[in-house]
Design an enzyme around this catalytic site. Structure first.
Site, PDB file in Angstrom:
ATOM      1  N   GLU A 148      -0.037  -2.740  10.194  1.00  0.00           N
ATOM      2  CA  GLU A 148       0.384  -1.779   8.901  1.00  0.00           C
ATOM      3  C   GLU A 148      -0.396  -0.505   9.160  1.00  0.00           C
ATOM      4  O   GLU A 148      -1.691  -0.774   9.286  1.00  0.00           O
ATOM      5  CB  GLU A 148       0.116  -2.310   7.640  1.00  0.00           C
ATOM      6  CG  GLU A 148       0.957  -1.227   6.607  1.00  0.00           C
ATOM      7  CD  GLU A 148       0.918  -2.070   5.199  1.00  0.00           C
ATOM      8  OE1 GLU A 148       1.760  -1.883   4.435  1.00  0.00           O
ATOM      9  OE2 GLU A 148      -0.240  -2.538   4.772  1.00  0.00           O
TER      10      GLU A 148
ATOM     11  N   HIS B 152      -3.337  -9.932  -5.155  1.00  0.00           N
ATOM     12  CA  HIS B 152      -2.727  -8.753  -4.542  1.00  0.00           C
ATOM     13  C   HIS B 152      -1.697  -9.045  -3.559  1.00  0.00           C
ATOM     14  O   HIS B 152      -0.606  -8.895  -3.352  1.00  0.00           O
ATOM     15  CB  HIS B 152      -3.627  -7.708  -4.342  1.00  0.00           C
ATOM     16  CG  HIS B 152      -3.250  -6.450  -3.909  1.00  0.00           C
ATOM     17  ND1 HIS B 152      -2.940  -5.241  -4.728  1.00  0.00           N
ATOM     18  CD2 HIS B 152      -2.256  -6.084  -2.583  1.00  0.00           C
ATOM     19  CE1 HIS B 152      -2.425  -4.405  -3.892  1.00  0.00           C
ATOM     20  NE2 HIS B 152      -2.061  -4.810  -2.664  1.00  0.00           N
ATOM     21  N   GLU B 153      -2.452  -9.714  -2.265  1.00  0.00           N
ATOM     22  CA  GLU B 153      -1.770 -10.002  -1.108  1.00  0.00           C
ATOM     23  C   GLU B 153      -0.601 -11.106  -1.180  1.00  0.00           C
ATOM     24  O   GLU B 153       0.421 -11.075  -0.683  1.00  0.00           O
ATOM     25  CB  GLU B 153      -2.769 -10.621   0.063  1.00  0.00           C
ATOM     26  CG  GLU B 153      -3.970  -9.483   0.068  1.00  0.00           C
ATOM     27  CD  GLU B 153      -3.388  -8.210   0.493  1.00  0.00           C
ATOM     28  OE1 GLU B 153      -2.272  -7.988   1.122  1.00  0.00           O
ATOM     29  OE2 GLU B 153      -3.968  -7.104  -0.105  1.00  0.00           O
TER      30      GLU B 153
ATOM     31  N   ALA C 189      -7.654  -6.254   3.011  1.00  0.00           N
ATOM     32  CA  ALA C 189      -6.687  -7.251   3.468  1.00  0.00           C
ATOM     33  C   ALA C 189      -5.238  -7.056   3.556  1.00  0.00           C
ATOM     34  O   ALA C 189      -4.968  -5.741   3.566  1.00  0.00           O
ATOM     35  CB  ALA C 189      -6.765  -8.219   1.972  1.00  0.00           C
ATOM     36  N   MET C 190      -4.662  -7.926   4.376  1.00  0.00           N
ATOM     37  CA  MET C 190      -3.282  -7.249   4.866  1.00  0.00           C
ATOM     38  C   MET C 190      -2.389  -8.556   4.587  1.00  0.00           C
ATOM     39  O   MET C 190      -2.847  -9.730   4.862  1.00  0.00           O
ATOM     40  CB  MET C 190      -3.507  -6.874   6.401  1.00  0.00           C
ATOM     41  CG  MET C 190      -1.863  -6.887   6.871  1.00  0.00           C
ATOM     42  SD  MET C 190      -1.269  -5.449   6.139  1.00  0.00           S
ATOM     43  CE  MET C 190       0.348  -5.785   6.554  1.00  0.00           C
ATOM     44  N   GLU C 191      -1.130  -8.252   3.960  1.00  0.00           N
ATOM     45  CA  GLU C 191      -0.150  -9.293   3.632  1.00  0.00           C
ATOM     46  C   GLU C 191       0.767  -9.852   4.655  1.00  0.00           C
ATOM     47  O   GLU C 191       1.812 -10.187   4.444  1.00  0.00           O
ATOM     48  CB  GLU C 191       0.520  -8.764   2.510  1.00  0.00           C
ATOM     49  CG  GLU C 191       1.837  -7.487   2.994  1.00  0.00           C
ATOM     50  CD  GLU C 191       1.144  -5.943   2.885  1.00  0.00           C
ATOM     51  OE1 GLU C 191       1.874  -5.084   2.962  1.00  0.00           O
ATOM     52  OE2 GLU C 191      -0.274  -6.013   2.878  1.00  0.00           O
TER      53      GLU C 191
ATOM     54  N   GLU D  21       2.677  -1.395  -2.731  1.00  0.00           N
ATOM     55  CA  GLU D  21       1.371  -1.336  -3.065  1.00  0.00           C
ATOM     56  C   GLU D  21       1.199  -1.232  -4.519  1.00  0.00           C
ATOM     57  O   GLU D  21       0.177  -2.042  -5.017  1.00  0.00           O
ATOM     58  CB  GLU D  21       0.662  -0.324  -2.511  1.00  0.00           C
ATOM     59  CG  GLU D  21       0.618  -0.340  -0.904  1.00  0.00           C
ATOM     60  CD  GLU D  21       0.019  -1.652  -0.421  1.00  0.00           C
ATOM     61  OE1 GLU D  21      -0.422  -2.289  -1.141  1.00  0.00           O
ATOM     62  OE2 GLU D  21       0.311  -2.066   0.582  1.00  0.00           O
TER      63      GLU D  21
END
Length: 795
Positions: free
Chosen positions: A107, A275-276, A241-243, A298
């Site tokens: 991303e 959140h993720e 972090a990354m989803e 987001e």
């Protein structure tokens, strides 16, 4: 053009940090040319429908254009190779003393650095990943392993095909991993993974992850869609972090719970995981059409993570945290002339990273909280379910969500949302009483003190002695009943500020006992903004918050200290500002006292924050705490930063701090040492810190913390100013395209420029990087505001 599938057969050379790939893309279209995104990849051969094709590479546009008209279902085969750099984007190398990890971060436009593709979120496809790796390594991707075998001395791992998804959500991780797991939704696996030797002993990340998935499944009315979910700790990671769908990546600090974990990190672990996981539905299952709607991804995950954690950990008081962590920053950032609307047009890849900011996350999340309160939670929930069901495995825009919420609500949802997402800024509502009526006026609030006549459609909530009343304020002025009125913006669910006449404010003070901590936060935060913007003087500000300073709710204590300490950092030589800070911190630290065995997590957190600030401004207190520096591992985790800061101030010895840094293995403690290092002064110490950053003794991801915090230390500001070009060059070498250079500029300029008002503009012009443009504008605006504030604080 419709992409059906990407098939990637990868061969990883872990010694040379390179890889080769045979890629097959199946697609359909009616195009004159096949245009793919590609960055820094070496193309060897391209076939289109079994014919070798010529192609041209356009590096500036990050594109490959392949000859050949496309009129039907087609197959493109591409043989290419790539390097695995230490830049923290694309497919990159995370080096540690315990070994290497290859990992991805795509991303927003990183996928094109890994394989040629149409790197656009609206071009969803399925993915088949096969990877050839050294026999002692393991691989993780979005889906479970379908098969694994050894061929010619290499381990060949084939993963199950993914559902249709966007390129930026693809994940591949390679290394030596430790794992543990629990089941959820029957036989689905939630797996915690980390480099060997780095896996936390605590089950908290798994437990909170499972509870969050269950919360979302029930709230959305849609099952988690994949057969497994990985939570992966990455040792060097630009993002928090990354989803990635089914394979979420995190900085190690957010997955490593230990006896050294302090209150703030434990709360953050839960919120970041939640959140993720929210993204797995909102962002992954249903994805934005284009980056203009990034804010929706987001902001939704931001709001839902606090909602989930508020349910799962009621003692955390998460919506109080939401106001401090999300709403306050958004209100400040959006009060700049150089802010941007939530919904902003994105044309160039470098522009995308600049909108990952307090507007996309904090303002967007706050607007969703406001709409949730406006339509009621049950209606909001029904609208979300319909939206997700209708667009699952597809793309959608922000307006689609409002339409589905509006379908189940009798409120003007679309009008309110468009008012707040399309307008830059937000309203201030001025209230006075006249002839038995409340007179309300609205206009745009600006931190520079200027006034803009803009109107919003504001869902007002008014607190009266008999309860709460709601009304839509959609004109420049209006009247309301004043009988029994207490305040506007009940529990701070609305995204606006309120300035009361003196009599109305006095009445609020009389009603303090019936207000909750969120109401009081709003009053305090508004007063601080009015001070900074010049609407009130510092003496008036102190008078208006005097009664609130007597309160001992940890959340309120924290907000008052945040405000007073921010003034100290802007004007550290102001004796009244310093004295007010000293008195308040000393009083509240005495009231908070020593840590109790079963005290609330927010008390522990607040004590640590106050102690650290008191050490910075009170040398005697710092000398007392510094005595514990050599045995800091035995200190309560929430007090360690204060002890380390004191140690740095008293000894001012970079070598001693590096020694302390090397003694910690947990990222949380290492970050605290780095934060304390920002109090060091002198060229010798600065050289020691720069060497530690260059040698990666301080992780690249953590170097940003040093630079941003050091700028607020009066003793380090001149160093940051003198070396700003070199600092940005270093950051760009690792974080190019991530937006971090823009954030560093925005954060440091307002402090380092205070003694260089006439020269800093010229210095910034020399740093000619497109992706810092917005940061320069915002930083300079803050600088001018702070400079004016310093002059007014002296009066």
């Amino acid at each position: 053009m419709q992409i059906y599938n990407y098939s990637l057969d990868l061969d990883i050379n872990s010694e040379n940090y390179t890889y080769t790939c045979h890629e097959v893309i199946t697609f359909n279209g009616d195009e004159e040319k096949l245009i793919l995104n590609s960055v820094n990849l070496k193309i060897k051969k391209i076939r289109l429908n079994n014919s070798i094709k010529n192609y041209k590479e356009f590096a500036q546009n990050q594109e490959i254009i392949v000859d050949g008209i496309i009129t039907k279902d087609s197959v493109a085969e591409i043989d290419f190779s790539g390097k695995i750099p230490e830049e923290l984007q694309g497919f990159y190398l995370a080096k540690t003393k315990d070994g290497n990890m290859f990992t991805t971060q795509f991303e927003s436009t990183g996928a094109r650095r890994f394989f040629p593709c149409i790197d656009n979120p609206s071009y969803k496809a399925t993915f088949d990943i096969t990877v050839r790796i050294d026999s002692d390594l393991d691989a993780i991707s979005n889906m479970p392993v379908e098969s694994q075998e050894n061929i010619s001395g290499k381990k060949v791992v084939k993963f199950m095909q993914t559902p249709v998804m966007s390129t930026y959500l693809l994940y591949l991780g390679i290394g030596k991993f430790d794992e543990k797991s629990i089941n959820f939704d029957g036989n689905k696996k939630l797996i915690l993974a980390a480099q060997k030797g780095h896996l936390t002993e605590s089950d908290y990340p798994l437990e909170i992850g499972k509870k969050a998935i269950e919360f979302y499944r029930n709230y959305f009315g849609i099952d988690y869609p994949l057969p497994k979910e990985h939570l992966i700790a990455v040792p060097e990671f630009a993002a928090g972090a990354m989803e990635n769908w089914g394979a979420i990546t995190f900085r190690e600090i957010f997955l490593n719970i230990s006896p050294s974990t302090g209150a703030s990190v434990k709360k953050a672990v839960g919120e970041v995981i939640a959140h993720e996981l929210a993204h797995q539905w909102f962002g992954d299952l249903v994805t934005m059409n284009w980056w203009d709607d990034l804010w929706l991804n987001e902001s939704f995950a931001t709001f839902m993570s606090y909602k989930a954690m508020n349910k799962l950990e009621p003692d955390y008081d998460m919506f109080a945290d939401f106001l401090v962590s999300e709403t306050a920053g958004a209100l400040e950032g959006d009060s700049l002339v150089n802010s941007h609307p939530i919904e902003v047009e994105v044309k160039h890849p470098d522009d995308i990273s600049q909108i990952f900011d307090e507007i996309s996350y904090g303002k967007g999340g706050s607007i969703l909280r406001m709409i949730n309160a406006f339509v009621t939670d049950e209606v909001f929930r029904k609208g979300l379910h319909l939206y997700l069901e209708n667009f699952k495995y597809k793309n959608a825009g922000g307006s689609d969500l409002w339409e589905f919420i509006a379908k189940v609500s009798d409120r003007p949802v679309r009008k309110v949302m468009e008012s707040f997402i399309q307008n830059i800024g937000y309203p201030i509502v001025e209230v006075m009483e006249e002839n038995g009526k409340l007179k309300l006026n609205q206009y745009r609030f600006l931190l520079n003190g200027k006034k803009q006549n803009v109107q919003w459609k504001i869902p007002l909530t008014a607190r009266y002695t008999g309860g709460t009343r709601s009304v839509l304020f959609d004109s420049e002025s209006m009247e309301m009943d004043s009988s029994g009125f207490i305040k506007l913006n009940d529990s701070e669910t609305g995204f606006y500020r309120v300035l009361y006449s003196a009599p109305l404010y006095e009445n609020i003070i009389k009603n303090i006992p019936i207000l909750d901590n969120k109401d009081i936060f709003g009053l305090l935060n508004d007063m601080h903004a009015f001070l900074v913007s010049g609407k009130i003087t510092f003496v008036e500000y102190l008078t208006m918050i005097e009664k609130f300073m007597e309160l001992n709710d940890p959340f309120i204590i924290r907000e008052i200290s945040n405000e007073l300490f921010s003034l100290y950092l802007i004007d550290p030589k102001n004796s009244l500002v310093l004295g007010t800070n000293m008195e308040y911190l000393a009083d509240k630290l005495k009231i908070l006292g020593e840590k109790q065995k079963k005290e609330n997590i927010n008390i522990s957190l607040t004590r640590g924050i106050l102690a650290n600030r008191y050490a910075i401004i009170n040398r005697g207190y710092a000398e007392e705490l510094a005595k514990f520096g050599d045995s800091v591992s035995d200190v309560d985790p929430d007090m360690r930063l204060a002890v380390l800061t004191s140690y740095a101030i008293v000894h001012n010895d970079g070598d001693k701090m590096i020694h302390l840094l090397s003694g910690f293995s947990q990222d949380e403690d290492r970050v605290k040492v780095i934060q304390a290092m920002t109090m060091l002064t002198g060229d010798d110490n600065f050289a020691i810190i720069e060497k530690a950053i260059s040698d990666r003794e301080i992780k690249a991801q953590d170097s940003l913390i040093y630079y941003m915090l050091a700028a607020s230390n009066p003793g380090a500001r001149e160093y940051i100013y003198a070396n700003l070009e070199n600092i940005i060059e270093k950051i760009q070498a690792v974080f190019a395209g991530s937006g971090y250079s823009f954030r560093v500029i925005e954060t440091v300029v307002p402090f380092i420029g205070l003694n260089h008002m006439d020269e800093i503009g010229e210095k910034l012009e020399k740093i000619n990087i497109r992706e810092i443009t917005r940061g320069v504008k915002k930083g300079m605006e803050y600088l001018n505001i702070y400079s004016d504030l310093v002059k007014r604080l002296k009066k």
